[in-house]
Design a protein around this motif. Structure first.
Motif, short mmCIF file in Angstrom:
data_model
loop_
_atom_site.label_atom_id
_atom_site.label_comp_id
_atom_site.label_asym_id
_atom_site.label_seq_id
_atom_site.Cartn_x
_atom_site.Cartn_y
_atom_site.Cartn_z
N LEU A 449 3.17 29.87 -30.05
CA LEU A 449 2.22 30.87 -29.59
C LEU A 449 2.93 32.00 -28.85
O LEU A 449 2.61 33.18 -29.04
CB LEU A 449 1.17 30.22 -28.69
N ALA A 450 3.91 31.64 -28.01
CA ALA A 450 4.62 32.65 -27.21
C ALA A 450 5.35 33.64 -28.11
O ALA A 450 5.28 34.86 -27.89
CB ALA A 450 5.59 31.97 -26.26
N ILE A 451 6.08 33.15 -29.14
CA ILE A 451 6.85 34.07 -29.98
C ILE A 451 5.96 34.76 -31.02
O ILE A 451 6.46 35.57 -31.79
CB ILE A 451 8.03 33.36 -30.67
N SER A 452 4.69 34.43 -31.02
CA SER A 452 3.74 35.14 -31.88
C SER A 452 3.01 36.23 -31.09
O SER A 452 2.97 37.39 -31.50
CB SER A 452 2.71 34.16 -32.47
N VAL A 453 2.47 35.85 -29.94
CA VAL A 453 1.69 36.80 -29.12
C VAL A 453 2.57 37.92 -28.60
O VAL A 453 2.16 39.09 -28.59
CB VAL A 453 1.00 36.06 -27.95
N PHE A 454 3.79 37.59 -28.16
CA PHE A 454 4.64 38.59 -27.53
C PHE A 454 5.56 39.31 -28.51
O PHE A 454 6.44 40.07 -28.09
CB PHE A 454 5.46 37.94 -26.41
N ASP A 455 5.38 39.08 -29.80
CA ASP A 455 6.17 39.78 -30.81
C ASP A 455 5.46 41.09 -31.16
O ASP A 455 4.55 41.14 -31.99
CB ASP A 455 6.31 38.91 -32.07
N ARG A 456 5.90 42.16 -30.53
CA ARG A 456 5.26 43.47 -30.72
C ARG A 456 5.65 44.11 -32.05
O ARG A 456 5.11 45.16 -32.41
CB ARG A 456 5.63 44.41 -29.57
N THR A 457 6.58 43.52 -32.76
CA THR A 457 6.97 44.10 -34.05
C THR A 457 6.02 43.69 -35.16
O THR A 457 6.05 44.27 -36.24
CB THR A 457 8.40 43.67 -34.45
N LEU A 458 5.19 42.66 -34.91
CA LEU A 458 4.24 42.23 -35.93
C LEU A 458 3.15 43.29 -36.10
O LEU A 458 2.53 43.73 -35.14
CB LEU A 458 3.59 40.90 -35.54
N ARG A 459 2.91 43.66 -37.34
CA ARG A 459 1.86 44.64 -37.63
C ARG A 459 0.58 43.93 -37.97
O ARG A 459 0.56 42.77 -38.36
CB ARG A 459 2.32 45.53 -38.80
N ARG A 460 -0.51 44.65 -37.82
CA ARG A 460 -1.83 44.07 -38.14
C ARG A 460 -1.91 43.73 -39.61
O ARG A 460 -2.45 42.69 -40.00
CB ARG A 460 -2.94 45.04 -37.75
N THR A 461 -1.38 44.60 -40.44
CA THR A 461 -1.37 44.36 -41.89
C THR A 461 -0.01 44.71 -42.43
O THR A 461 0.73 45.50 -41.84
CB THR A 461 -2.43 45.20 -42.64
N ALA A 462 0.36 44.11 -43.56
CA ALA A 462 1.64 44.44 -44.19
C ALA A 462 1.63 45.88 -44.63
O ALA A 462 0.72 46.33 -45.34
CB ALA A 462 1.88 43.52 -45.37
N GLY A 463 2.62 46.63 -44.17
CA GLY A 463 2.72 48.03 -44.57
C GLY A 463 1.98 48.99 -43.67
O GLY A 463 2.03 50.18 -43.88
N SER A 464 1.28 48.46 -42.64
CA SER A 464 0.58 49.36 -41.72
C SER A 464 1.55 49.90 -40.70
O SER A 464 2.69 49.52 -40.59
CB SER A 464 -0.57 48.61 -41.03
N THR A 465 1.07 50.78 -39.91
CA THR A 465 1.93 51.40 -38.90
C THR A 465 1.54 51.00 -37.51
O THR A 465 2.10 51.45 -36.53
CB THR A 465 1.85 52.94 -39.01
N ALA A 466 0.57 50.10 -37.41
CA ALA A 466 0.12 49.70 -36.08
C ALA A 466 0.04 48.21 -35.99
O ALA A 466 -0.01 47.53 -36.96
CB ALA A 466 -1.23 50.30 -35.78
#
Length: 466
Positions: A449-466
């Motif tokens: 959970l920690a390395i998922s929640v605090f991973d700011r590089t994860l995008r909402r969708t593949a190819g999105s910019t946010a």
């Protein structure tokens, strides 16, 4: 119309039709199913070839060891020789492994069979990822439809728990040799479908043996294989830790790291994992989800059989919800190319499943078992978004190797779960033991959970910019 013209027409009209994806999905399902298929056959195999049950456990570890090494190796080979060629070689190895196991007179031949099956089935997933990316580019797409990668994840991960019930039925009605021979017709189907429907690779330039060895980073592959073998042998030795072997393992990994930092075309690109922390976190997340899932396959099923008196077939059937839920969950997430939400959801589901497992030694054990399997089915399905993340994070020219490494991390998770089970149940399978396993799941899930929640590089969708 020539093969190339037919392939071009198909690519232009509907590049990811069922003809193209079917052999890729079949091939990718062979490895996870074979990993658990043999579990219900170990006792009859021991009787059939006149060895102890403990000795037949090497058939399980042989496939894990071969797969953990072969997955990234196959990915690297796909980048050098072409993915279709490597995919076909893998299918032929599976075919040979099934035949050898079907006629094996003793344990050594069965071990050879399992290694061949492990090597062959490991060629499918990383080469499929490269074939899919090549197809997308040929069709002018930035990425393939989400359902394609989702289908690959269903076949490559969600099918793992199917091995137990399938193996139980095969052994009961056809005998233990059927768990090897079943690979033969499936491999033949995948072989014919690949030859007919997957476009040929481009011609490769002529290269001498030295150039091929350099392009493959043959020394790096050998170093990785030796270091990984040493690590896995140490894990398999638990709960009786072999500290000398651990020391050798550390030295081997240090030598492998030193070589790869200097290699011209590194197989295990240490610098890439250092620079691309997002990719490294994706690999770790996948390994942790697999650890939680396989702890159920190994630890909780043993508890169901030993403490609750369930048969192997019945305990295997209780795992079917994991596969069904996983497959159902993957579809909507992958079609919408969702990444961040499902990955966090997978971590939360793992925590809830782990807490639920704490209540297994109660009168509500059956309900709790179903709750754990359903939650982990959701977790595995949602965690398929790590594949979408990897597709975006890995450099195009290293997608095969990165995909193989992802599967290797998954195998490390499964082997770690086997080691955990061996340590906890070292003398007997008990209620306190299954609770210890549940607490270990809680710890792994919190890290996830920690390395998922605090991973700011994860995008909402593949190819999105946010």
């Amino acid at each position: 119309m020539s093969d190339s013209a037919t392939a071009s027409a198909a690519t232009a009209s509907k590049p990811f039709n069922w003809r193209f994806t079917t052999p890729l999905f079949i091939g990718s399902a062979l490895n996870p199913i074979n990993s658990s298929l043999i579990a219900t056959a170990l006792v009859p195999i021991a009787t059939g070839v006149h060895v102890s049950i403990g000795q037949t456990a090497t058939l399980v570890s042989a496939l894990y060891l071969a797969s953990a090494i072969a997955q990234p190796t196959a990915g690297k080979a796909a980048e050098v020789f072409g993915p279709r060629r490597v995919f076909l070689v893998g299918i032929l190895l599976v075919l040979a492994g099934g035949l050898v196991g079907g006629i094996a007179p003793g344990l050594l031949t069965l071990l050879i069979s399992r290694v061949l099956i492990g090597l062959g089935t490991s060629c499918a997933y990383p080469t499929a990822m490269v074939l899919i990316r090549r197809r997308a580019r040929a069709a002018g797409l930035e990425k393939p439809p989400g359902g394609v990668l989702g289908g690959l994840m269903i076949s490559g991960v969600a099918t793992a728990s199917l091995g137990l019930p399938i193996g139980g039925l095969l052994v009961q009605f056809l005998g233990w040799r059927s768990v090897f021979l079943i690979n033969v017709p499936v491999a033949l189907i995948a072989l014919v479908a690949t030859l007919m429907w997957v476009p040929r690779d481009d011609a490769t330039p002529r290269r001498g043996a030295r150039q091929i060895a350099s392009d493959l980073d043959l020394i790096g592959i050998i170093g990785f294989a030796v270091a990984m073998t040493s690590l896995l042998l140490f894990l398999f030795s638990l709960p009786t830790a072999n500290w000398a072997l651990l020391g050798v393992t550390v030295v081997l990994w240090a030598l492998e790291t030193s070589w790869e930092l200097r290699a011209k075309s590194p197989f295990f690109d240490i610098r890439l994992l250092g620079r691309n922390a997002a990719l490294t976190r994706t690999l770790i997340r996948f390994g942790l989800v697999m650890l939680c899932g396989y702890v159920v396959l190994y630890g909780i099923t043993q508890w169901l059989e030993a403490s609750q008196g369930m048969s192997e077939a019945a305990s295997g059937l209780l795992l079917i919800p994991m596969t069904v839920v996983s497959g159902v969950v993957i579809v909507p997430f992958s079609r919408r190319n969702l990444v961040r939400g499902p990955i966090i959801g997978a971590a939360v589901a793992c925590i809830v499943a782990a807490v639920s497992a704490l209540f297994l030694p109660t009168a509500a054990w059956l309900v709790m078992t179903l709750a754990v399997t359903i939650l982990l089915g959701f977790a595995q399905g949602a965690a398929s978004s790590n594949q979408l993340a990897l597709y975006s994070q890995a450099p195009a020219e290293q997608l095969g190797t990165a995909s193989g490494l992802m599967r290797s991390f998954g195998y490390l998770g499964s082997i770690a779960s086997s080691a955990v089970t061996g340590i906890v149940y070292r003398t007997s399978v008990t209620d306190s033991g299954v609770m210890t396993i549940a607490w270990i799941m809680v710890g792994a899930s919190v890290v996830l959970l920690a390395i998922s929640v605090f991973d700011r590089t994860l995008r909402r969708t593949a190819g999105s910019t946010a």
